[in-house]
Design a protein around this motif. Structure first.
Motif, PDB file in Angstrom:
ATOM      1  N   ALA A 227       2.788  11.488 -63.724  1.00  0.00           N
ATOM      2  CA  ALA A 227       1.700  11.109 -64.626  1.00  0.00           C
ATOM      3  C   ALA A 227       2.159  11.177 -66.078  1.00  0.00           C
ATOM      4  O   ALA A 227       1.865  10.283 -66.884  1.00  0.00           O
ATOM      5  CB  ALA A 227       0.489  12.017 -64.402  1.00  0.00           C
ATOM      6  N   LEU A 228       2.867  12.235 -66.427  1.00  0.00           N
ATOM      7  CA  LEU A 228       3.390  12.362 -67.787  1.00  0.00           C
ATOM      8  C   LEU A 228       4.395  11.252 -68.093  1.00  0.00           C
ATOM      9  O   LEU A 228       4.440  10.731 -69.216  1.00  0.00           O
ATOM     10  CB  LEU A 228       4.035  13.736 -67.977  1.00  0.00           C
ATOM     11  N   GLY A 229       5.175  10.880 -67.085  1.00  0.00           N
ATOM     12  CA  GLY A 229       6.110   9.772 -67.263  1.00  0.00           C
ATOM     13  C   GLY A 229       5.382   8.466 -67.567  1.00  0.00           C
ATOM     14  O   GLY A 229       5.833   7.672 -68.407  1.00  0.00           O
ATOM     15  N   MET A 230       4.247   8.254 -66.913  1.00  0.00           N
ATOM     16  CA  MET A 230       3.444   7.058 -67.177  1.00  0.00           C
ATOM     17  C   MET A 230       2.866   7.088 -68.592  1.00  0.00           C
ATOM     18  O   MET A 230       2.819   6.069 -69.279  1.00  0.00           O
ATOM     19  CB  MET A 230       2.323   6.931 -66.151  1.00  0.00           C
ATOM     20  N   LEU A 231       2.433   8.276 -69.027  1.00  0.00           N
ATOM     21  CA  LEU A 231       1.894   8.402 -70.382  1.00  0.00           C
ATOM     22  C   LEU A 231       2.974   8.100 -71.416  1.00  0.00           C
ATOM     23  O   LEU A 231       2.717   7.409 -72.407  1.00  0.00           O
ATOM     24  CB  LEU A 231       1.331   9.809 -70.589  1.00  0.00           C
ATOM     25  N   ARG A 232       4.180   8.603 -71.191  1.00  0.00           N
ATOM     26  CA  ARG A 232       5.287   8.324 -72.103  1.00  0.00           C
ATOM     27  C   ARG A 232       5.581   6.830 -72.145  1.00  0.00           C
ATOM     28  O   ARG A 232       5.768   6.246 -73.237  1.00  0.00           O
ATOM     29  CB  ARG A 232       6.519   9.116 -71.640  1.00  0.00           C
TER      30      ARG A 232
END
Length: 413
Positions: A227-232
């Motif tokens: 999820a954090l990768g998608m936000l980045r």
């Protein structure tokens, strides 16, 4: 920062004495609020006009944002002259107010107008403390909306995104067309709204609810790293933090209406702002629930609270003000402008646009879940949002670092 700290830290100078004088007279209230955008001001006028037409007085004390409202209230309480009415989200952290004994219960108003018979259980839970009602809810918003520019999507040959793959494909196409893919203001909370959608998509309803309820172990789930990768990845389609800093969410919304940006992740107050600026759904902008959240409705409950004052005539005015807020006609008129849904279940839904009808269906299907900022205690929520914003704005922060820091926020609160 906890509400208790905010309320009793004397952060501002004493309020304007003219407003103080106005609040002393019978039927007068001083109202501290942060509804200052074009649509918010117009919506608030519904209540202001209803109050003054009944022969009462309204002393307006607008503040730039939620934090500024807390500071104004802090000052007034610390100086022994609490405001009669203050805007306050009905969330988990708000229960600290009745717990500290600084707000009036409005049972008199609630019983007189049978609120428990006409308000959804979720709303009643959020406005109550130990069996008594303390907050007067004005409307229900949902955070998990995606707003799209009809002009940009039409020119690029794009349809409304139905998946996150569609969102990223659209962002890439819009960028190639020389337009801004993601509209975003400078508020940290705007980034958290985006991430709430991604979390629900990756973690599912059960994992999302566990996390916003403070379960730190969920942060360690590999899906949270994804999820954090998608936000980045999404951050690369927005303007840099320094460029966004002076902008508001309403500025970003205006960019959608003008056809200067392709997409905005924002609550349905964005619709109210778009309509107030002369834009129309399906002509200038499109609306849909963010992919991966179609079975949920990230509810935000706007409300007002009533600090206990040292003015003998204030309590009667406060009870009357609460009843005015829940008046059926006022509810409908306010939400039509604000872009939200009325909190009452006995209102006539006719006249709602496509976005509003979709929201009403979600509430009727009992698909409502709390938004992250509504479910977490104030200090935890603030810390969680701060980490997400730093991660979004600082490309050098690793996913692992952000994950660790989010875990610490939940673990230590």
């Amino acid at each position: 920062m906890k509400v208790k700290t905010v309320l009793f830290a004397a952060a501002l100078t004493l309020a304007n004495p003219l407003n103080v004088a106005a609040a002393d007279s019978s039927g007068a209230v001083d109202v501290v609020h942060f509804w200052v955008s074009k649509s918010e001001s117009q919506a608030l006028d519904v209540f202001r006009q209803a109050w003054t037409k009944a022969g009462n007085q309204w002393a307006d004390l607008p503040a730039d944002n939620k934090v500024a409202v807390q500071r104004v209230v802090s000052d007034r309480v610390a100086n022994g002259y609490a405001p009669a009415v203050m805007q306050w989200n009905a969330n988990e952290g708000s229960r600290e107010l009745p717990e500290m004994g600084i707000v009036l219960d409005i049972e008199e108003a609630a019983k007189a107008d049978r609120w428990r018979d006409v308000l959804p259980a979720t709303v009643l839970d959020r406005i109550s403390y130990k069996g008594k009602i303390y907050f007067a809810p004005t409307n229900i918003h949902a955070e998990n909306w995606l707003w799209t520019s009809e002009a940009i999507f039409l020119k690029a040959g794009l349809s409304a995104p139905r998946s996150w793959d569609d969102i990223f494909a659209a962002a890439e196409r819009i960028k190639a067309e020389g337009r801004l893919p993601i509209a975003l203001g400078g508020g940290n909370w705007e980034i958290s709204i985006i991430f709430n959608n991604i979390m629900h998509y990756k973690l599912g309803s059960e994992g999302y609810i566990r996390l916003i309820s403070g379960d730190a172990t969920v942060v360690q789930d590999p899906r949270m790293a994804e999820a954090l990768g998608m936000l980045r990845r999404l951050s690369r389609y927005a303007e840099p933090g320094a460029v966004r800093a002076p902008k508001t969410w309403a500025d970003a919304t205006e960019a959608i209406g003008r056809g200067e940006a392709g997409m905005q992740f924002m609550g349905d107050w964005a619709k109210g702002e778009l309509v107030a600026r002369g834009y129309a759904v399906d002509r200038d902008f499109g609306c849909s629930l963010v992919p991966g959240t179609e079975i949920a409705y990230f509810m935000v409950i706007d409300a007002f609270a009533f600090p206990i004052t040292n003015r003998p005539d204030a309590a009667a005015a406060q009870q009357a003000f609460a009843r005015m807020l829940l008046n059926r006609d006022n509810q409908v008129a306010f939400s039509r402008i604000k872009g939200s849904l009325p909190v009452r279940t006995d209102v006539d839904p006719s006249g709602l646009d496509r976005c509003g009808r979709l929201g009403l269906e979600m509430i009727a299907e009992k698909s409502g879940v709390s938004a992250q900022s509504m479910a977490m205690p104030t200090q935890m929520s603030d810390g969680f949002i701060a980490v997400l914003a730093e991660f979004f704005n600082d490309q050098s922060m690793s996913v692992e670092t952000a994950q660790r820091r989010l875990y610490e926020v939940l673990q230590h609160n």
